[in-house]
Design a protein around this motif. Structure first.
Motif, mmCIF file in Angstrom:
data_model
loop_
_atom_site.group_PDB
_atom_site.id
_atom_site.type_symbol
_atom_site.label_atom_id
_atom_site.label_comp_id
_atom_site.label_asym_id
_atom_site.label_seq_id
_atom_site.Cartn_x
_atom_site.Cartn_y
_atom_site.Cartn_z
ATOM 1 N N HIS A 149 3.927 0.418 -2.570
ATOM 2 C CA HIS A 149 5.042 1.338 -2.823
ATOM 3 C C HIS A 149 6.404 0.664 -2.625
ATOM 4 O O HIS A 149 7.414 1.156 -3.148
ATOM 5 C CB HIS A 149 4.908 2.573 -1.912
ATOM 6 C CG HIS A 149 6.005 3.580 -2.077
ATOM 7 N ND1 HIS A 149 6.130 4.380 -3.189
ATOM 8 C CD2 HIS A 149 7.058 3.894 -1.280
ATOM 9 C CE1 HIS A 149 7.191 5.152 -3.056
ATOM 10 N NE2 HIS A 149 7.782 4.875 -1.913
ATOM 11 N N ASP A 173 10.570 1.840 -4.126
ATOM 12 C CA ASP A 173 11.846 2.060 -3.427
ATOM 13 C C ASP A 173 11.882 1.428 -2.025
ATOM 14 O O ASP A 173 12.731 1.802 -1.206
ATOM 15 C CB ASP A 173 12.222 3.549 -3.392
ATOM 16 C CG ASP A 173 11.197 4.396 -2.654
ATOM 17 O OD1 ASP A 173 10.189 3.838 -2.178
ATOM 18 O OD2 ASP A 173 11.411 5.612 -2.550
ATOM 19 N N ASN A 228 10.269 1.484 0.720
ATOM 20 C CA ASN A 228 10.179 2.226 1.988
ATOM 21 C C ASN A 228 8.741 2.660 2.301
ATOM 22 O O ASN A 228 8.529 3.691 2.960
ATOM 23 C CB ASN A 228 11.128 3.434 1.982
ATOM 24 C CG ASN A 228 10.705 4.501 0.992
ATOM 25 O OD1 ASN A 228 9.796 4.298 0.187
ATOM 26 N ND2 ASN A 228 11.362 5.646 1.052
ATOM 27 N N HIS A 265 6.851 5.834 4.767
ATOM 28 C CA HIS A 265 5.878 6.851 4.342
ATOM 29 C C HIS A 265 4.628 6.797 5.236
ATOM 30 O O HIS A 265 4.099 7.836 5.645
ATOM 31 C CB HIS A 265 5.455 6.612 2.896
ATOM 32 C CG HIS A 265 6.509 6.918 1.882
ATOM 33 N ND1 HIS A 265 6.858 8.199 1.533
ATOM 34 C CD2 HIS A 265 7.283 6.099 1.129
ATOM 35 C CE1 HIS A 265 7.811 8.161 0.599
ATOM 36 N NE2 HIS A 265 8.086 6.889 0.336
#
Ligand code: ZN
Length: 132
Positions: A74, A78, A80, A84
């Motif tokens: 991921h 973006d 981050n 998450h």
């Protein structure tokens, strides 16, 4: 009911107990359950020690050691992914019993919002259910 709170660091654990207690008092509910939920994919709710602020820093350090940043699929979207994953480990909500109009938190317990992708403003949804 809900309120907002703003983090001012990239990762931060913020004590939200006073805001939750105000909503419990305003509800007039004497016996029931208070659910505290954060509607964000990179934030979480936890209950832990309120006396030593190093506990919150230790939690962040432990999660950093467990979930290093910059090595996840991921991150290509973006950057981050670790935020998450940490949010899923801690979870988006806690439920606290209400008795005699008060949250039944232990002496050393407070309610904290964990922001893993700050700084930003976060919504906190508080649902108070009266025991029948
Ligand atoms: Zn993301």
């Amino acid at each position: 009911m809900e309120f907002t709170i703003s983090s001012d660091k990239s990762q931060q654990i913020l004590d939200i107990s006073d805001s939750v207690k105000r909503l419990v008092a305003a509800s007039g509910v004497e016996d029931g359950v208070c659910n505290v939920f954060v509607p964000h994919a990179t934030a979480a709710i936890t209950i832990n020690e309120n006396a030593d602020p190093n506990v919150c820093l230790d939690i962040l350090d432990a999660l950093d050691a467990l979930v290093p940043s910059g090595r996840w699929r991921h991150d290509r979207i973006d950057n981050n992914a670790s935020a998450h994953i940490k949010a899923s480990i801690i979870g988006p909500s806690e439920s606290i019993p209400i008795k005699g109009g008060s949250l039944q938190l232990g002496t050393w317990q407070d309610i904290f919002l964990c922001d893993f992708d700050g700084p930003r403003e976060r919504r906190v949804i508080v649902t108070i259910i009266k025991k029948v």
